[in-house]
Write a protein that holds these residues in place. Structure first.
Motif, PDB file in Angstrom:
ATOM      1  N   ILE A   1       0.840  -1.202   0.000  1.00  0.00           N
ATOM      2  CA  ILE A   1       0.000   0.000   0.000  1.00  0.00           C
ATOM      3  C   ILE A   1       0.876   1.253   0.000  1.00  0.00           C
ATOM      4  O   ILE A   1       0.619   2.209  -0.741  1.00  0.00           O
ATOM      5  CB  ILE A   1      -0.955  -0.007   1.218  1.00  0.00           C
ATOM      6  N   LYS A   2       1.918   1.256   0.811  1.00  0.00           N
ATOM      7  CA  LYS A   2       2.812   2.414   0.892  1.00  0.00           C
ATOM      8  C   LYS A   2       3.466   2.692  -0.460  1.00  0.00           C
ATOM      9  O   LYS A   2       3.480   3.837  -0.924  1.00  0.00           O
ATOM     10  CB  LYS A   2       3.875   2.160   1.956  1.00  0.00           C
ATOM     11  N   TYR A   3       3.985   1.658  -1.105  1.00  0.00           N
ATOM     12  CA  TYR A   3       4.638   1.857  -2.399  1.00  0.00           C
ATOM     13  C   TYR A   3       3.636   2.226  -3.484  1.00  0.00           C
ATOM     14  O   TYR A   3       3.961   2.991  -4.404  1.00  0.00           O
ATOM     15  CB  TYR A   3       5.446   0.621  -2.798  1.00  0.00           C
ATOM     16  N   SER A   4       2.411   1.730  -3.402  1.00  0.00           N
ATOM     17  CA  SER A   4       1.377   2.107  -4.370  1.00  0.00           C
ATOM     18  C   SER A   4       1.033   3.588  -4.238  1.00  0.00           C
ATOM     19  O   SER A   4       0.888   4.298  -5.244  1.00  0.00           O
ATOM     20  CB  SER A   4       0.118   1.270  -4.160  1.00  0.00           C
ATOM     21  N   LEU A   5       0.892   4.062  -2.994  1.00  0.00           N
ATOM     22  CA  LEU A   5       0.608   5.480  -2.784  1.00  0.00           C
ATOM     23  C   LEU A   5       1.774   6.349  -3.265  1.00  0.00           C
ATOM     24  O   LEU A   5       1.558   7.396  -3.886  1.00  0.00           O
ATOM     25  CB  LEU A   5       0.320   5.757  -1.310  1.00  0.00           C
ATOM     26  N   LEU A   6       2.985   5.929  -3.002  1.00  0.00           N
ATOM     27  CA  LEU A   6       4.149   6.674  -3.459  1.00  0.00           C
ATOM     28  C   LEU A   6       4.187   6.737  -4.985  1.00  0.00           C
ATOM     29  O   LEU A   6       4.429   7.803  -5.573  1.00  0.00           O
ATOM     30  CB  LEU A   6       5.426   6.033  -2.918  1.00  0.00           C
ATOM     31  N   ALA A   7       3.920   5.635  -5.636  1.00  0.00           N
ATOM     32  CA  ALA A   7       3.905   5.602  -7.101  1.00  0.00           C
ATOM     33  C   ALA A   7       2.787   6.487  -7.648  1.00  0.00           C
ATOM     34  O   ALA A   7       2.981   7.204  -8.640  1.00  0.00           O
ATOM     35  CB  ALA A   7       3.738   4.169  -7.597  1.00  0.00           C
TER      36      ALA A   7
ATOM     37  N   ILE B   1       3.307   9.622 -10.155  1.00  0.00           N
ATOM     38  CA  ILE B   1       2.619   9.649 -11.451  1.00  0.00           C
ATOM     39  C   ILE B   1       1.771  10.908 -11.575  1.00  0.00           C
ATOM     40  O   ILE B   1       1.780  11.588 -12.611  1.00  0.00           O
ATOM     41  CB  ILE B   1       1.770   8.370 -11.646  1.00  0.00           C
ATOM     42  N   LEU B   2       1.034  11.234 -10.524  1.00  0.00           N
ATOM     43  CA  LEU B   2       0.225  12.455 -10.574  1.00  0.00           C
ATOM     44  C   LEU B   2       1.106  13.696 -10.706  1.00  0.00           C
ATOM     45  O   LEU B   2       0.739  14.652 -11.395  1.00  0.00           O
ATOM     46  CB  LEU B   2      -0.650  12.564  -9.324  1.00  0.00           C
ATOM     47  N   GLY B   3       2.263  13.680 -10.053  1.00  0.00           N
ATOM     48  CA  GLY B   3       3.183  14.814 -10.185  1.00  0.00           C
ATOM     49  C   GLY B   3       3.709  14.966 -11.593  1.00  0.00           C
ATOM     50  O   GLY B   3       3.809  16.078 -12.121  1.00  0.00           O
TER      51      GLY B   3
END
Length: 109
Positions: free
Chosen positions: A66-72, A76-78
């Motif tokens: 979950i942590k790595y998914s949120l970071l990705a 991506i949004l950035g």
């Protein structure tokens, strides 16, 4: 102590003398049973500990995913919205610094 003969391991029937040697005395049987019960208790405690550790590592894996998914997702949004962020920032800086010259001879307009 348990004694076995070669006839017992080969599948042949035991004679009367061999049967008496293979029999465990009652006191020895009680000791063995007591040791087996202690081993069973210890094995159950070990099993509980191992289950706790397995659950801990499973949840840790889920939380890491979950942590790595949120970071990705943030990265991506950035990247996707980088142009709009730059435009917004340049407009904000440009509006607050109208007529101010900066080194290099450019003037914000």
């Amino acid at each position: 102590m348990i004694k076995t003969s070669s006839a017992a391991t080969s599948g042949e029937p035991l004679s009367a003398s061999e049967k008496s040697e293979a029999v465990i005395s009652g006191l020895e049987a009680e000791k063995i049973l007591e040791q087996l019960q202690q081993a069973e208790k210890l094995n159950r405690e070990i099993l509980r500990s191992v289950k706790f550790i397995k659950h801990y590592f499973a949840w840790q894996s889920v939380m890491s995913a979950i942590k790595y998914s949120l970071l990705a997702a943030v990265i991506i949004l950035g990247v996707v919205s980088w142009r709009s962020i730059v435009d917004y920032t340049s407009q904000a800086i440009g509006n607050s610094l109208v007529g101010v010259s900066v080194p290099g001879g450019t003037i914000f307009k």
